[in-house]
Scaffold this motif. Structure first.
Motif, mmCIF file in Angstrom:
data_model
loop_
_atom_site.group_PDB
_atom_site.id
_atom_site.type_symbol
_atom_site.label_atom_id
_atom_site.label_comp_id
_atom_site.label_asym_id
_atom_site.label_seq_id
_atom_site.Cartn_x
_atom_site.Cartn_y
_atom_site.Cartn_z
ATOM 1 N N ALA A 99 1.024 -1.148 0.230
ATOM 2 C CA ALA A 99 0.156 0.032 -0.174
ATOM 3 C C ALA A 99 1.029 1.237 0.139
ATOM 4 C CB ALA A 99 -1.033 0.006 1.219
ATOM 5 N N VAL A 125 -0.962 4.725 4.463
ATOM 6 C CA VAL A 125 -1.727 3.762 4.680
ATOM 7 C C VAL A 125 -0.776 2.588 5.475
ATOM 8 C CG1 VAL A 125 -2.993 1.609 3.906
ATOM 9 C CG2 VAL A 125 -3.117 3.748 2.658
ATOM 10 N N SER A 161 -7.130 2.494 3.299
ATOM 11 C CA SER A 161 -6.757 2.367 2.177
ATOM 12 C C SER A 161 -7.931 3.168 1.104
ATOM 13 C CB SER A 161 -6.656 0.829 1.211
ATOM 14 O OG SER A 161 -7.935 0.434 1.532
#
Length: 152
Positions: A64, A68, A147
């Motif tokens: 990610a 995040v 996310s």
């Protein structure tokens, strides 16, 4: 890591059941001790008292954006510990974009180390974040939110 550093205790967190089964199998086949494999989402584990702010070092694959990853990892890291995130191309911009989020979560970017891997064409970097203060209880947010709505 466990093979190279047999004295360390590891906790592996994996949300996918099949991957968890594989990790447990490898731990058993290799006879590794003091390796805990959790089949759970990190967003949930990070709110459990036995895991929250308990780890000296928290490592993350490049799964990610850095903001995040910081929300996933820093709540697990003890004050005085470190988070290390594997990143690829565009790391400088990503570190800049994540600076506020890292600070909000109790961290500060210590450095970015370039890593040369044989037979790999793209850039690889390790972003090292020092944990300076306690992460606010609200983080990480519930599954999927970090996310979908990264901290800025």
């Amino acid at each position: 890591l466990k093979i190279m550093l047999p004295e360390v205790r590891l906790t592996l967190i994996e949300a996918t059941g099949k991957k968890t089964v594989f990790l447990k199998h490898i731990v058993a086949v290799l006879g590794l001790s003091e390796v805990q494999v959790l089949n759970a989402r990190v967003e949930d584990v990070a709110h459990q008292p036995e895991h929250r702010e308990q780890y000296d070092l928290v490592l993350a694959r490049a799964v990610a954006r850095l903001a995040v990853l910081a929300e996933y990892c820093l709540p697990l890291c003890r004050v005085g510990g470190r988070m290390i995130a594997q990143k690829g191309e565009g790391v400088a911009q990503e570190v800049s974009d994540a600076a506020r989020a890292i600070g909000l979560l109790g961290g500060s970017t210590a450095c970015v180390k370039s890593v040369a891997l044989p037979e790999v064409w793209r850039d690889h970097h390790l972003v090292v974040v020092d944990k300076l203060t306690v992460t606010p209880e609200a983080y990480p947010r519930r599954a999927g939110i970090p996310s979908k709505r990264p901290l800025h």
